[in-house]
Write a protein that holds these residues in place. Structure first.
Motif, PDB file in Angstrom:
ATOM      1  N   GLY A 106       0.936  -1.322   0.157  1.00  0.00           N
ATOM      2  CA  GLY A 106       0.156  -0.241   0.288  1.00  0.00           C
ATOM      3  C   GLY A 106       0.659   1.487  -0.327  1.00  0.00           C
ATOM      4  O   GLY A 106       0.004   2.222  -0.407  1.00  0.00           O
ATOM      5  N   THR A 107       2.082   1.275   0.132  1.00  0.00           N
ATOM      6  CA  THR A 107       2.968   2.143   0.172  1.00  0.00           C
ATOM      7  C   THR A 107       3.593   2.973  -1.651  1.00  0.00           C
ATOM      8  O   THR A 107       3.892   1.650  -1.893  1.00  0.00           O
ATOM      9  CB  THR A 107       4.307   2.257   1.724  1.00  0.00           C
ATOM     10  OG1 THR A 107       5.223   1.198   0.692  1.00  0.00           O
ATOM     11  CG2 THR A 107       3.909   2.307   2.455  1.00  0.00           C
ATOM     12  N   GLY A 108       3.469   3.670  -1.389  1.00  0.00           N
ATOM     13  CA  GLY A 108       4.226   4.097  -2.877  1.00  0.00           C
ATOM     14  C   GLY A 108       3.419   3.826  -3.976  1.00  0.00           C
ATOM     15  O   GLY A 108       2.146   3.516  -3.946  1.00  0.00           O
ATOM     16  N   ARG A 109       3.971   3.770  -5.045  1.00  0.00           N
ATOM     17  CA  ARG A 109       2.798   3.328  -6.735  1.00  0.00           C
ATOM     18  C   ARG A 109       2.820   1.956  -6.296  1.00  0.00           C
ATOM     19  O   ARG A 109       3.703   1.257  -6.134  1.00  0.00           O
ATOM     20  CB  ARG A 109       4.068   3.759  -7.954  1.00  0.00           C
ATOM     21  CG  ARG A 109       4.431   5.236  -7.875  1.00  0.00           C
ATOM     22  CD  ARG A 109       4.768   5.947  -9.200  1.00  0.00           C
ATOM     23  NE  ARG A 109       3.785   5.096 -10.007  1.00  0.00           N
ATOM     24  CZ  ARG A 109       4.775   5.361 -11.626  1.00  0.00           C
ATOM     25  NH1 ARG A 109       6.406   6.213 -11.986  1.00  0.00           N
ATOM     26  NH2 ARG A 109       4.065   4.807 -12.147  1.00  0.00           N
ATOM     27  N   PRO A 110       1.737   1.583  -6.936  1.00  0.00           N
ATOM     28  CA  PRO A 110       1.489  -0.190  -7.289  1.00  0.00           C
ATOM     29  C   PRO A 110       2.178  -0.686  -8.494  1.00  0.00           C
ATOM     30  O   PRO A 110       2.914  -0.315  -9.064  1.00  0.00           O
ATOM     31  CB  PRO A 110      -0.229  -0.043  -7.457  1.00  0.00           C
ATOM     32  CG  PRO A 110      -0.617   1.106  -8.063  1.00  0.00           C
ATOM     33  CD  PRO A 110       0.106   2.320  -7.471  1.00  0.00           C
ATOM     34  N   THR A 111       2.868  -1.958  -7.970  1.00  0.00           N
ATOM     35  CA  THR A 111       3.060  -2.564  -8.616  1.00  0.00           C
ATOM     36  C   THR A 111       2.342  -3.054  -9.866  1.00  0.00           C
ATOM     37  O   THR A 111       1.492  -3.112  -9.274  1.00  0.00           O
ATOM     38  CB  THR A 111       3.702  -4.160  -8.017  1.00  0.00           C
ATOM     39  OG1 THR A 111       2.847  -4.815  -7.810  1.00  0.00           O
ATOM     40  CG2 THR A 111       4.772  -3.900  -6.986  1.00  0.00           C
ATOM     41  N   LYS A 112       2.944  -3.651 -11.014  1.00  0.00           N
ATOM     42  CA  LYS A 112       2.354  -4.715 -12.111  1.00  0.00           C
ATOM     43  C   LYS A 112       0.969  -5.096 -11.570  1.00  0.00           C
ATOM     44  O   LYS A 112       0.019  -4.874 -11.998  1.00  0.00           O
ATOM     45  CB  LYS A 112       3.614  -4.874 -13.390  1.00  0.00           C
ATOM     46  CG  LYS A 112       2.694  -4.880 -14.342  1.00  0.00           C
ATOM     47  CD  LYS A 112       3.834  -5.057 -15.567  1.00  0.00           C
ATOM     48  CE  LYS A 112       3.476  -5.662 -16.549  1.00  0.00           C
ATOM     49  NZ  LYS A 112       4.429  -5.469 -17.750  1.00  0.00           N
ATOM     50  N   LYS A 113       1.621  -6.646 -10.708  1.00  0.00           N
ATOM     51  CA  LYS A 113       0.617  -6.902 -10.226  1.00  0.00           C
ATOM     52  C   LYS A 113      -0.909  -6.508  -9.763  1.00  0.00           C
ATOM     53  O   LYS A 113      -1.833  -6.634  -9.768  1.00  0.00           O
ATOM     54  CB  LYS A 113       1.799  -8.145  -9.533  1.00  0.00           C
ATOM     55  CG  LYS A 113       0.399  -9.249  -9.210  1.00  0.00           C
ATOM     56  CD  LYS A 113       1.500 -10.470  -7.729  1.00  0.00           C
ATOM     57  CE  LYS A 113       0.542 -11.189  -7.816  1.00  0.00           C
ATOM     58  NZ  LYS A 113       1.792 -12.311  -6.644  1.00  0.00           N
TER      59      LYS A 113
END
Length: 141
Positions: A106-113
Motif C-alpha cells: 500500500g505504500t508508493g506506486r502500485p506494482t504491475k501485479k
C-alpha cells in the motif's frame, strides 16, 4: 603522509562520490573505526579498519595508504584492502534478489501485479460509452 582526515580519505578512496556525502554519513553514525563512531576531522592511520554502513551492508576497508587527493580507480588496490565479510555480500545478494518484497503493502506506486488487480476489481472498461449523457435532446417535453 602518515595521516589523513577520515572524510577526505573516504572521498579520495572513492567510497563516497562527494566529500559532503562522506561528511553526512559520518555525522549520521554510518562510519566507524574500530567499532567507535567518529567525527569528520578524525585522523586515520595506515592499518586501521574503517567500517561504512550503506544499508543493508556494512563494508569494511583496511587502510593501506592515507591520501587526501582523489585518485583514479585503477590505483584503489594500493589505497585500501576490502575486508568486508562474505556474509555481508550474501545479505546484499539476498536483498537484490528479493527486490520489492520488503516494500510495505500500500505504500508508493502500485506494482504491475497490484495495478492489474485494481483494474480487475474496478471492472470492465467503459471505453466507447458516454458515461455522462447530459444531452437534453432526449427530453421532448
Amino acid at each position: 603522509m602518515s595521516e589523513a582526515r577520515v572524510d577526505k580519505w573516504l572521498w579520495a578512496a572513492r567510497i563516497f562520490k562527494t566529500r559532503s556525502i562522506a561528511v553526512n554519513a559520518i555525522k549520521n553514525g554510518r562510519v566507524t573505526i574500530g567499532g567507535v563512531g567518529v567525527k569528520p576531522s578524525r585522523m586515520v592511520k595506515v592499518g586501521e579498519v574503517v567500517s561504512v554502513r550503506k544499508p543493508p551492508v556494512t563494508y569494511s576497508f583496511r587502510i593501506l595508504k592515507t591520501i587526501e587527493q582523489r585518485v583514479g580507480a585503477k590505483l584503489l588496490p594500493e589505497i585500501y584492502e576490502n575486508v568486508t565479510t562474505p556474509d555481508q555480500y550474501e545479505l546484499l545478494e539476498m536483498n537484490r534478489i528479493s527486490g520489492f518484497v520488503d516494500r510495505q503493502r500500500g505504500t508508493g506506486r502500485p506494482t504491475k501485479k497490484e495495478r492489474r488487480a485494481l483494474d480487475e476489481f474496478v471492472g470492465p472498461s467503459l471505453e466507447g460509452y458516454d458515461v455522462f449523457d447530459w444531452d437534453d435532446d432526449d427530453d421532448d417535453n
